[in-house]
Design a protein around this motif. Structure first.
Motif, mmCIF file in Angstrom:
data_model
loop_
_atom_site.group_PDB
_atom_site.id
_atom_site.type_symbol
_atom_site.label_atom_id
_atom_site.label_comp_id
_atom_site.label_asym_id
_atom_site.label_seq_id
_atom_site.Cartn_x
_atom_site.Cartn_y
_atom_site.Cartn_z
ATOM 1 N N ARG A 183 51.957 -28.787 -68.592
ATOM 2 C CA ARG A 183 51.562 -27.540 -69.247
ATOM 3 C C ARG A 183 50.807 -26.631 -68.276
ATOM 4 N N ALA A 184 49.922 -27.215 -67.468
ATOM 5 C CA ALA A 184 49.166 -26.406 -66.514
ATOM 6 C C ALA A 184 50.102 -25.729 -65.517
ATOM 7 N N GLU A 185 51.124 -26.450 -65.046
ATOM 8 C CA GLU A 185 52.085 -25.872 -64.102
ATOM 9 C C GLU A 185 52.892 -24.755 -64.756
ATOM 10 N N ALA A 186 53.292 -24.957 -66.026
ATOM 11 C CA ALA A 186 54.067 -23.941 -66.722
ATOM 12 C C ALA A 186 53.259 -22.666 -66.923
ATOM 13 N N VAL A 187 52.000 -22.816 -67.308
ATOM 14 C CA VAL A 187 51.144 -21.653 -67.506
ATOM 15 C C VAL A 187 50.924 -20.926 -66.185
ATOM 16 N N ASP A 188 50.713 -21.679 -65.112
ATOM 17 C CA ASP A 188 50.515 -21.060 -63.797
ATOM 18 C C ASP A 188 51.777 -20.332 -63.348
ATOM 19 N N TRP A 189 52.947 -20.935 -63.589
ATOM 20 C CA TRP A 189 54.230 -20.302 -63.228
ATOM 21 C C TRP A 189 54.356 -18.957 -63.930
ATOM 22 N N MET A 190 54.015 -18.911 -65.207
ATOM 23 C CA MET A 190 54.145 -17.663 -65.960
ATOM 24 C C MET A 190 53.064 -16.674 -65.583
ATOM 25 N N ARG A 191 51.846 -17.156 -65.334
ATOM 26 C CA ARG A 191 50.749 -16.255 -64.980
ATOM 27 C C ARG A 191 51.096 -15.455 -63.723
ATOM 28 N N ARG A 192 51.753 -16.091 -62.762
ATOM 29 C CA ARG A 192 52.092 -15.404 -61.514
ATOM 30 C C ARG A 192 53.214 -14.389 -61.698
ATOM 31 N N ARG A 193 53.808 -14.324 -62.896
ATOM 32 C CA ARG A 193 54.911 -13.398 -63.156
ATOM 33 C C ARG A 193 54.561 -12.323 -64.180
ATOM 34 N N LEU A 194 53.315 -12.279 -64.587
ATOM 35 C CA LEU A 194 52.927 -11.332 -65.629
ATOM 36 C C LEU A 194 53.097 -9.879 -65.199
ATOM 37 N N GLY A 195 53.044 -9.619 -63.906
ATOM 38 C CA GLY A 195 53.199 -8.248 -63.437
ATOM 39 C C GLY A 195 54.629 -7.773 -63.363
ATOM 40 N N MET A 196 55.585 -8.617 -63.728
ATOM 41 C CA MET A 196 56.996 -8.243 -63.603
ATOM 42 C C MET A 196 57.469 -7.315 -64.711
ATOM 43 N N SER A 197 56.723 -7.218 -65.803
ATOM 44 C CA SER A 197 57.099 -6.305 -66.879
ATOM 45 C C SER A 197 55.862 -5.975 -67.711
ATOM 46 N N PRO A 198 55.741 -4.728 -68.174
ATOM 47 C CA PRO A 198 54.627 -4.379 -69.058
ATOM 48 C C PRO A 198 54.639 -5.159 -70.372
ATOM 49 N N ILE A 199 55.805 -5.654 -70.776
ATOM 50 C CA ILE A 199 55.909 -6.350 -72.060
ATOM 51 C C ILE A 199 54.973 -7.546 -72.127
ATOM 52 N N PHE A 200 54.690 -8.166 -70.996
ATOM 53 C CA PHE A 200 53.947 -9.412 -71.018
ATOM 54 C C PHE A 200 52.485 -9.246 -71.445
ATOM 55 N N ARG A 201 51.906 -8.086 -71.220
ATOM 56 C CA ARG A 201 50.481 -7.883 -71.541
ATOM 57 C C ARG A 201 50.253 -6.823 -72.616
ATOM 58 N N ARG A 202 51.314 -6.350 -73.245
ATOM 59 C CA ARG A 202 51.151 -5.252 -74.192
ATOM 60 C C ARG A 202 51.688 -5.630 -75.564
ATOM 61 N N ARG A 203 51.022 -5.151 -76.564
ATOM 62 C CA ARG A 203 51.375 -5.442 -77.943
ATOM 63 C C ARG A 203 51.687 -4.132 -78.663
#
Length: 475
Positions: free
Chosen positions: A47-67
């Motif tokens: 789980r820690a690796e999966a979260v880290d993998w996704m965290r490093r990709r959050l800047g790839m689209s505004p959708i990831f941090r916006r509601r």
């Protein structure tokens, strides 16, 4: 994908307004990755690796941090805003698959498809299914990644663009994120937007009136073209099938994995047809055979809702750039070759109709409709009774995704299969999503088990029908 701090376009907002427990508006993109060739790090994820993998990709689209934030009383369309309480941990799920074969993987993906996304948070999830093994046609061990997105954020083309970034590199560049406004600042923003919506409400109603007049003129011109035989409109009401009532049972899906070579062979064997025509004919033949063997074949031809990308013909500024065609499947034509020719002609007519300038102008009524009216229409659609006797326009959905990009990988393990899964809802209890990757073409169908208790039979019929169209030997 949405730009930050932007107001939803009306076409995208309809997916928000139509959302209900019985009418979900998300879709899944599913990827199976082989283990790295050198065996380094294995094929699994903690789980820690999966979260880290996704965290490093959050800047790839505004959708990831916006509601999405709704405006009070829906005086205006929802807006994308930064989520001040965003937590990537709430969007990443790791599931261990501890049984071999396709069945446990299918059950895990179906469970993801059944639940709605929480629209009080950024509308996405990433699920890692680790340890999947002994799936026919795939490497011995694979990691399955399920990307779950809300349709208001984009269509299949936008999803392909996003996945090309997500799975292009194991070391994406770091991206700085502006902090989300919170507390008093966020409250001020919300009040400002509400006041702006009130101030602009009369202007939007004026735009609505102008839009009604403009699109009404276009609609009258369309009817003249229909009356003269230049354009052909599909039948508005048809007898329903077992798949067009309320969804009452377990929602599941299955996949018919087909050879792309065989699909192309079928296309070449029937000059004038396209790959999409062959897929429509494959579904048509399989659906006819399935209903017939159960004694459920209706007396008239079935039809399919087939989304068509308008990117080549129109410059829409919405995230979803799709026109919804209704294509006759000619299930009343017994010969497979004749049925394919008839479907090709019906698809050609529908493409021509939706490409016509007046048809597109008439459909622009949604663009000038006020938010409160879109909300009312969405509520009515999602709560419309599915009485099982008649159906509006179509009996099933047959959509498709563009081919997946080449050289996608997960921690060095190559992509081996990419497919998509659509949720079902009342009135549309059998939905297909077609995708291609490498030498494979996958028809994924989602279905209500109460209406189709034996999806493996339908899966096999899809393969049989393609073999008949291609002139292949049975086997």
């Amino acid at each position: 994908m949405p730009d930050p701090q932007t107001r939803l376009r009306p076409r995208d907002a309809t997916f928000v307004y139509e959302e209900s427990d019985r009418h979900p508006s998300h879709f899944l993109a599913v990827y199976a990755f082989a283990a790295p060739a050198d065996g380094a790090r294995g094929g699994g994820f903690s789980r820690a690796e999966a979260v880290d993998w996704m965290r490093r990709r959050l800047g790839m689209s505004p959708i990831f941090r916006r509601r999405l934030r709704r405006i009070p009383l829906d005086l205006d369309l929802p807006r994308w805003v930064a989520d001040p309480s965003f937590d990537v941990n709430r969007h990443v799920v790791v599931t261990e698959i501890d049984q071999p074969g396709w069945t446990p993987v299918r059950a895990a993906i179906a469970a993801v498809a059944r639940t709605r996304l929480d629209l009080t948070r950024p509308p996405w999830e990433v699920h890692f299914l680790v340890g999947a093994s002994d799936i026919p046609g795939l490497p011995e061990v694979v990691t399955v990644v399920v990307l779950k997105l809300h349709h208001s954020a984009g269509d299949g083309v936008a999803t392909r663009e996003l996945e090309a970034r997500l799975f292009a590199s194991d070391e994406p560049p770091a991206v700085d994120h502006a902090p989300a406004r919170a507390g008093v600042a966020a409250a001020v923003d919300e009040v400002t937007r509400a006041v702006d919506a009130v101030v602009r409400f009369p202007l939007r109603m004026l735009d609505f009136g102008r839009g009604l007049a403009r699109t009404g003129r276009a609609a009258r011109r369309v009817q003249t073209l229909v009356s003269s035989g230049v354009l052909h409109e599909p039948a508005a009401v048809r007898p329903a099938t077992v798949f067009n009532g309320p969804v009452t049972g377990e929602r599941t899906f299955d996949v018919a994995l087909l050879s792309l070579d065989e699909v192309q062979r079928a296309r070449r064997r029937h000059p004038g047809s396209t790959v999409n025509d062959v897929m429509l004919a494959t579904v048509s033949g399989a659906l006819t055979a399935y209903l017939t063997c159960r004694g459920l074949q209706p007396g008239t031809s079935l039809a399919a809702m087939v989304p068509m990308s308008v990117r080549p013909i129109a410059d829409w500024d919405s995230a979803n750039k799709l026109a919804l065609m209704t294509v006759d499947l000619h299930t009343d034509v017994r010969d497979a070759a004749d049925r394919l020719r008839a479907i090709s002609e019906s698809a050609r007519r529908e493409k021509s109709r939706h490409a016509h300038e007046d048809v597109r102008r008439a459909a622009e009524r949604v663009e000038s409709s006020p938010a409160w009216l879109l909300r009312l229409a969405g509520w009515a659609k999602s709560h419309r009774a599915a009485d099982g006797e008649t159906v509006l326009l179509h009996h099933t959905t047959i959509s498709n995704l563009p081919p997946a990009a080449d050289r996608l990988s997960l921690r060095g393990g190559p992509l081996v299969v990419a497919l998509g899964v659509l949720p079902i809802f009342d009135g549309d209890g059998l939905r297909h999503l077609i995708s291609t990757q490498g030498s494979h073409l996958a028809i994924t169908f989602s279905v209500d088990l109460a209406a189709m208790p034996d999806p493996e039979r339908y899966r096999d019929l899809l393969r049989v029908e393609l073999r008949e169209l291609a002139g292949s030997e049975a086997g």
